[in-house]
Motif scaffolding. Structure first.
Motif, PDB file in Angstrom:
ATOM      1  N   GLY A 156       0.771  -1.173  -0.253  1.00  9.97           N
ATOM      2  CA  GLY A 156      -0.123  -0.191   0.051  1.00  9.97           C
ATOM      3  C   GLY A 156       1.164   1.420  -0.373  1.00  9.97           C
ATOM      4  O   GLY A 156       1.984   1.165   0.700  1.00  9.97           O
ATOM      5  N   GLY A 157       0.253   2.642  -0.414  1.00  9.29           N
ATOM      6  CA  GLY A 157       1.022   3.914  -0.681  1.00  9.29           C
ATOM      7  C   GLY A 157       0.325   4.847  -0.185  1.00  9.29           C
ATOM      8  O   GLY A 157      -1.189   4.951  -0.156  1.00  9.29           O
ATOM      9  N   ASP A 158       0.859   5.815   0.488  1.00  6.31           N
ATOM     10  CA  ASP A 158       0.383   6.720   0.956  1.00  6.31           C
ATOM     11  C   ASP A 158       0.978   8.862   0.502  1.00  6.31           C
ATOM     12  O   ASP A 158       2.197   8.377  -0.113  1.00  6.31           O
ATOM     13  CB  ASP A 158       0.043   6.914   2.802  1.00  6.31           C
ATOM     14  CG  ASP A 158      -1.150   7.981   3.275  1.00  6.31           C
ATOM     15  OD1 ASP A 158      -1.747   8.907   2.479  1.00  6.31           O
ATOM     16  OD2 ASP A 158      -1.053   7.409   4.149  1.00  6.31           O
ATOM     17  N   ASN A 159       0.520   9.599   0.767  1.00 10.15           N
ATOM     18  CA  ASN A 159       1.297  10.430   0.875  1.00 10.15           C
ATOM     19  C   ASN A 159       2.362  10.696   1.142  1.00 10.15           C
ATOM     20  O   ASN A 159       2.676   9.912   2.452  1.00 10.15           O
ATOM     21  CB  ASN A 159       0.490  11.723   1.039  1.00 10.15           C
ATOM     22  CG  ASN A 159      -0.398  12.236   0.478  1.00 10.15           C
ATOM     23  OD1 ASN A 159      -0.634  11.736  -1.328  1.00 10.15           O
ATOM     24  ND2 ASN A 159      -1.812  12.227   0.400  1.00 10.15           N
TER      25      ASN A 159
ATOM     26  N   VAL B 246       4.604   5.084   7.078  1.00 13.77           N
ATOM     27  CA  VAL B 246       4.254   4.363   6.315  1.00 13.77           C
ATOM     28  C   VAL B 246       3.666   4.926   5.053  1.00 13.77           C
ATOM     29  O   VAL B 246       2.262   4.928   4.480  1.00 13.77           O
ATOM     30  CB  VAL B 246       3.248   3.825   6.985  1.00 13.77           C
ATOM     31  CG1 VAL B 246       2.989   2.497   7.095  1.00 13.77           C
ATOM     32  CG2 VAL B 246       3.891   3.750   8.985  1.00 13.77           C
ATOM     33  N   ALA B 247       4.432   5.905   4.313  1.00 14.29           N
ATOM     34  CA  ALA B 247       4.170   5.704   3.000  1.00 14.29           C
ATOM     35  C   ALA B 247       4.650   4.902   2.069  1.00 14.29           C
ATOM     36  O   ALA B 247       3.895   4.125   1.189  1.00 14.29           O
ATOM     37  CB  ALA B 247       4.927   7.350   2.378  1.00 14.29           C
ATOM     38  N   SER B 248       4.649   3.717   3.254  1.00 17.61           N
ATOM     39  CA  SER B 248       5.068   2.395   1.609  1.00 17.61           C
ATOM     40  C   SER B 248       4.530   1.539   2.731  1.00 17.61           C
ATOM     41  O   SER B 248       5.239   1.761   4.106  1.00 17.61           O
ATOM     42  CB  SER B 248       6.404   2.016   1.918  1.00 17.61           C
ATOM     43  OG  SER B 248       6.977   3.388   0.338  1.00 17.61           O
ATOM     44  N   ALA B 249       3.845   0.619   2.505  1.00 16.94           N
ATOM     45  CA  ALA B 249       3.658  -0.671   3.149  1.00 16.94           C
ATOM     46  C   ALA B 249       3.523  -2.076   2.458  1.00 16.94           C
ATOM     47  O   ALA B 249       3.446  -1.594   1.505  1.00 16.94           O
ATOM     48  CB  ALA B 249       3.191  -0.186   4.160  1.00 16.94           C
ATOM     49  N   VAL B 250       4.668  -2.895   3.577  1.00 15.75           N
ATOM     50  CA  VAL B 250       4.377  -4.145   2.840  1.00 15.75           C
ATOM     51  C   VAL B 250       3.762  -4.794   3.910  1.00 15.75           C
ATOM     52  O   VAL B 250       4.231  -5.282   4.895  1.00 15.75           O
ATOM     53  CB  VAL B 250       6.017  -4.749   1.764  1.00 15.75           C
ATOM     54  CG1 VAL B 250       5.647  -5.757   1.561  1.00 15.75           C
ATOM     55  CG2 VAL B 250       6.597  -3.227   0.587  1.00 15.75           C
ATOM     56  N   VAL B 251       2.909  -6.231   3.705  1.00 19.43           N
ATOM     57  CA  VAL B 251       2.388  -7.135   4.228  1.00 19.43           C
ATOM     58  C   VAL B 251       2.648  -8.365   3.645  1.00 19.43           C
ATOM     59  O   VAL B 251       2.242  -8.309   2.438  1.00 19.43           O
ATOM     60  CB  VAL B 251       0.718  -6.621   5.281  1.00 19.43           C
ATOM     61  CG1 VAL B 251       0.629  -8.141   4.753  1.00 19.43           C
ATOM     62  CG2 VAL B 251       1.023  -5.513   5.567  1.00 19.43           C
ATOM     63  N   HIS B 252       3.682  -8.743   4.290  1.00 18.66           N
ATOM     64  CA  HIS B 252       3.147 -11.106   3.753  1.00 18.66           C
ATOM     65  C   HIS B 252       3.187 -11.790   4.693  1.00 18.66           C
ATOM     66  O   HIS B 252       3.303 -11.365   6.124  1.00 18.66           O
ATOM     67  CB  HIS B 252       5.341 -11.176   3.539  1.00 18.66           C
ATOM     68  CG  HIS B 252       5.327 -10.664   2.409  1.00 18.66           C
ATOM     69  ND1 HIS B 252       6.394  -9.701   2.255  1.00 18.66           N
ATOM     70  CD2 HIS B 252       5.465 -10.649   0.863  1.00 18.66           C
ATOM     71  CE1 HIS B 252       7.252  -9.162   1.110  1.00 18.66           C
ATOM     72  NE2 HIS B 252       6.313 -10.191   0.295  1.00 18.66           N
ATOM     73  N   VAL B 253       2.579 -13.077   3.872  1.00 21.26           N
ATOM     74  CA  VAL B 253       1.775 -14.143   5.098  1.00 21.26           C
ATOM     75  C   VAL B 253       2.496 -15.578   4.714  1.00 21.26           C
ATOM     76  O   VAL B 253       1.963 -15.769   3.601  1.00 21.26           O
ATOM     77  CB  VAL B 253       0.470 -13.990   4.543  1.00 21.26           C
ATOM     78  CG1 VAL B 253      -0.571 -15.734   4.990  1.00 21.26           C
ATOM     79  CG2 VAL B 253      -0.719 -12.870   4.866  1.00 21.26           C
ATOM     80  N   LEU B 254       2.458 -15.895   6.139  1.00 17.47           N
ATOM     81  CA  LEU B 254       3.665 -17.205   5.425  1.00 17.47           C
ATOM     82  C   LEU B 254       3.170 -17.726   6.697  1.00 17.47           C
ATOM     83  O   LEU B 254       2.533 -17.547   7.170  1.00 17.47           O
ATOM     84  CB  LEU B 254       5.063 -17.157   6.234  1.00 17.47           C
ATOM     85  CG  LEU B 254       5.817 -16.004   5.419  1.00 17.47           C
ATOM     86  CD1 LEU B 254       5.581 -14.391   5.733  1.00 17.47           C
ATOM     87  CD2 LEU B 254       7.489 -16.136   6.392  1.00 17.47           C
ATOM     88  N   GLU B 255       2.729 -19.141   5.661  1.00 18.93           N
ATOM     89  CA  GLU B 255       2.260 -20.141   6.301  1.00 18.93           C
ATOM     90  C   GLU B 255       2.859 -21.454   6.661  1.00 18.93           C
ATOM     91  O   GLU B 255       4.059 -21.578   5.489  1.00 18.93           O
ATOM     92  CB  GLU B 255       0.963 -20.868   6.242  1.00 18.93           C
ATOM     93  CG  GLU B 255      -0.121 -19.415   5.483  1.00 18.93           C
ATOM     94  CD  GLU B 255      -1.996 -19.942   4.171  1.00 18.93           C
ATOM     95  OE1 GLU B 255      -2.308 -20.793   5.322  1.00 18.93           O
ATOM     96  OE2 GLU B 255      -1.539 -19.382   3.846  1.00 18.93           O
ATOM     97  N   VAL B 256       2.672 -22.457   6.961  1.00 21.25           N
ATOM     98  CA  VAL B 256       3.603 -23.676   6.927  1.00 21.25           C
ATOM     99  C   VAL B 256       2.524 -24.432   6.515  1.00 21.25           C
ATOM    100  O   VAL B 256       1.097 -24.640   6.272  1.00 21.25           O
ATOM    101  CB  VAL B 256       3.213 -24.715   8.298  1.00 21.25           C
ATOM    102  CG1 VAL B 256       4.012 -25.531   8.553  1.00 21.25           C
ATOM    103  CG2 VAL B 256       3.688 -23.602   9.228  1.00 21.25           C
ATOM    104  N   VAL B 257       3.097 -25.704   5.209  1.00 23.64           N
ATOM    105  CA  VAL B 257       1.955 -26.152   4.155  1.00 23.64           C
ATOM    106  C   VAL B 257       2.937 -27.509   4.485  1.00 23.64           C
ATOM    107  O   VAL B 257       4.224 -27.575   5.259  1.00 23.64           O
ATOM    108  CB  VAL B 257       2.936 -25.662   2.442  1.00 23.64           C
ATOM    109  CG1 VAL B 257       2.901 -24.677   2.066  1.00 23.64           C
ATOM    110  CG2 VAL B 257       4.661 -25.440   2.783  1.00 23.64           C
ATOM    111  N   GLU B 258       1.708 -28.556   4.192  1.00 27.02           N
ATOM    112  CA  GLU B 258       2.294 -30.101   4.499  1.00 27.02           C
ATOM    113  C   GLU B 258       1.835 -31.145   3.542  1.00 27.02           C
ATOM    114  O   GLU B 258       0.263 -30.257   3.057  1.00 27.02           O
ATOM    115  CB  GLU B 258       1.605 -30.321   6.096  1.00 27.02           C
ATOM    116  CG  GLU B 258       2.954 -30.940   6.988  1.00 27.02           C
ATOM    117  CD  GLU B 258       3.476 -29.792   8.501  1.00 27.02           C
ATOM    118  OE1 GLU B 258       4.234 -30.161   8.172  1.00 27.02           O
ATOM    119  OE2 GLU B 258       1.743 -29.056   8.488  1.00 27.02           O
TER     120      GLU B 258
END
Lengths: 388, 388
Positions: free
Chosen positions: B242-245, B376-388
């Motif tokens: 996401g971005g902001d001014n 927070v003019a730039s924001a990065v979110v990642h979702v990590l999950e355990v795979v099986e």
């Protein structure tokens, strides 16, 4: 996989504009591209922006969101920095996102502000594109590095300062009608030969100038263009990137630029074309010798053959393969972080037929752009084609 | 669309290492990640690298190819710069390339060298993440900006300095067992309260330190992992930006960070999960108030609720949602351009069960990382999950 259509392009004039801020420059290019594209504001999904030396020129990092705002957009933005290939990589990343089906509409481009700094400060700032520890501390700068490459080339393949002078003459001639170019005046071989030496064998007229300017392109998916009836007759059909060691000393040879060879091979394969299909090229002539190395890396000439191409008229406006009809970095100017985008802008106009030098081309179908960083430690090649 | 598996992770110790070059730092992290992944050298197709202030710290731009070489790789490389979100964006761009099917194996991460500069020079360098024209020239710096955000938050939702102190205490406690953390010592609420004021209401112990360090992750496609029998039990299943001014003055409110809300919404949707599914989080606590804003933007707490989360034990190691088990930026340290990658490294270990604080978690399945640039003019979110 969707092709990527170029829906709009924009440039500022290139030249000395020390009184203008970076955001002002980029806004001009971006708004021109947006106006040409006619895509509504809320359709834009991202901004890929190139800039090299903003930390020195304006004490401004984090320019992604700043430039999205300057462009009047409210979407995620990011800055790409790969020295003089910054905007080429910005365009490439946007192309990849659209081709992957992630996005339909992106803005890409770049900006550099340079002439507000003193010449010595600009030279210092440009030097950070080289290896600080192993090149810059030893006194290496870019004229010196390209001089070494020219000497190695001359030694391996032959060639002379006069061959290089013909490249400068050609690119200056091409710049004359280009309203965006920095140096719209012809020069002669004699003037180039007699200009001051910078780093033997390179003289002043072998080098590109210091420039302020910005470039922007609106890229859309094929599907978006069709659905919205956009006039976007040029597509980016191929994209390739190559890399090399940053320091010259770590290369196998100085007379070739394998990063550009890799980028070209990848871009041609991506587009399903070969060098024989190319009608027109915009290449990264930061120094005259760089044009020679670029043309050979692109496979447009065999190794050792491009050195005389301008002299023999092969790459002049009336030659079989016009090169740098924009004027090239040499005469159009080289606002570092904008250049890769500007090449795409100029090529789009050349292929659309609305460039000041369009009369040099007869029904061109395929163009390539070649953007390089440092002594070609980074290289980006794009293939543009007319779609119908 | 392929998920992206994390095949190897690497970090340098975080802390004061002024005698080490940037390439040395990144090489350590990258080689550790490469060793863990066990992927052959020629399989690597690209390097996505984050760095923020290399122009000031080492007079080194164009670090993409330099760091590919430091990592022992021969492939295209590029630098991403989005202030403190540089490495988050580097990881995100690599994730997108793999998910698009363009590449199977990429290295992503980042590096920052800071402590070789004087404190005043670091402060000046960090300031280029803010708007030079409208913030920095007026005397704004980041402690001041986050202080404004804290005051706005207190005014709108309530909260106190003591609430913030509990966040610092929690993150210091978490750092103690983490061998990579800069400050492996506990502090008390009283110490935090009594530390020197920096920008009211923020005191010294509300702020993260200045840090040298690097992070790296080896990302591979599902297909590559299966085909080569790699042990890669954690996937990145969601990514959002996401971005902001850039300038605070151009925001609607100081007490929320909508760029992070947008990034979180996109990442959750991408992963097909919601905030209720999250077991553990690493968030960008450059100041204690930033952890509060992050948790609310991620939807892990309602607006106005995260301020007391640490104090009430909800986000401590024995709480229902442990936050910043690494120690966070506050105590683990914050080498700016490495942080977004380091969060992914720490989260990977937490989900694999081989983190120094793994005993705080019982069968965790889903983690989120939240990396922010500037205010927070730039924001990065990642979702990590355990795979099986």
């Amino acid at each position: 996989m969707s092709d990527v259509r170029i829906a709009g392009v924009g440039l500022t004039p290139f030249g000395e504009q020390p009184e203008r801020t970076g955001r002002d420059l980029f806004a001009e290019a971006a708004l021109a591209a947006r106006e040409e594209a006619g895509v509504p504001r809320d359709a834009y999904e991202g901004v890929h922006y190139g800039n090299f030396m903003g930390a020195f020129a304006e004490r401004q990092g984090h320019q992604g969101p700043l430039m999205a705002e300057a462009a009047g957009l409210d979407c995620p933005a990011m800055r790409h920095e790969s020295a003089c290939a910054s905007a080429g990589i910005a365009v490439r990343q946007a192309v990849r996102s659209i081709r992957a089906g992630e996005h339909d509409v992106l803005l890409a481009g770049g900006m550099e502000r340079m002439t507000n700094l003193s010449t010595s400060r600009v030279t210092e700032s440009l030097a950070i594109a080289a290896d600080e520890l192993f090149e810059v501390r030893s006194g290496m700068n870019f004229p010196g590095a390209y001089a070494l490459m020219a000497r190695a080339y001359f030694e391996e393949y032959g060639g002379s300062r006069e061959d290089l002078a013909h490249i400068a003459v050609k690119n200056h001639a091409n710049a004359v009608p280009n309203e965006y170019a920095q140096y719209r005046r012809e020069i002669t071989v004699e003037q180039a030969m007699e200009s001051l030496p910078v780093a033997t064998p390179l003289h002043l007229f072998d080098a590109c100038p210091i420039t302020d300017g910005a470039s922007a392109v609106v890229l859309v998916s094929d599907e978006y263009a069709e659905e919205h009836g956009l006039e976007a007759p040029v597509s980016i059909t191929g994209s390739g990137q190559g890399g090399d060691n940053l320091a010259l000393q770590d290369r196998d040879a100085f007379s070739r630029t394998p990063a550009a060879e890799k980028a070209a091979t990848a871009a041609y394969e991506d587009a399903g074309i070969g060098p024989d299909d190319v009608d027109v090229a915009e290449v990264h002539d930061c120094f005259t010798i760089a044009e020679v190395l670029a043309l050979e890396s692109l496979g447009l000439f065999d190794h050792g053959e491009a050195i005389t191409a301008a002299r023999e008229g092969k790459t002049t406006r009336d030659g079989s393969l016009p090169v740098n009809l924009s004027g090239g970095l040499k005469a159009k100017g080289h606002p570092v972080g904008a250049t890769g985008g500007a090449q795409v802008v100029e090529m789009t106009k050349l292929l659309r037929g609305d460039h000041a030098n369009s009369d040099a081309l007869s029904d061109p179908r395929v163009g390539v752009t070649h953007n390089a960083g440092g002594t070609v430690a980074s290289a980006v090649v794009h293939v543009l084609e007319v779609v119908e």
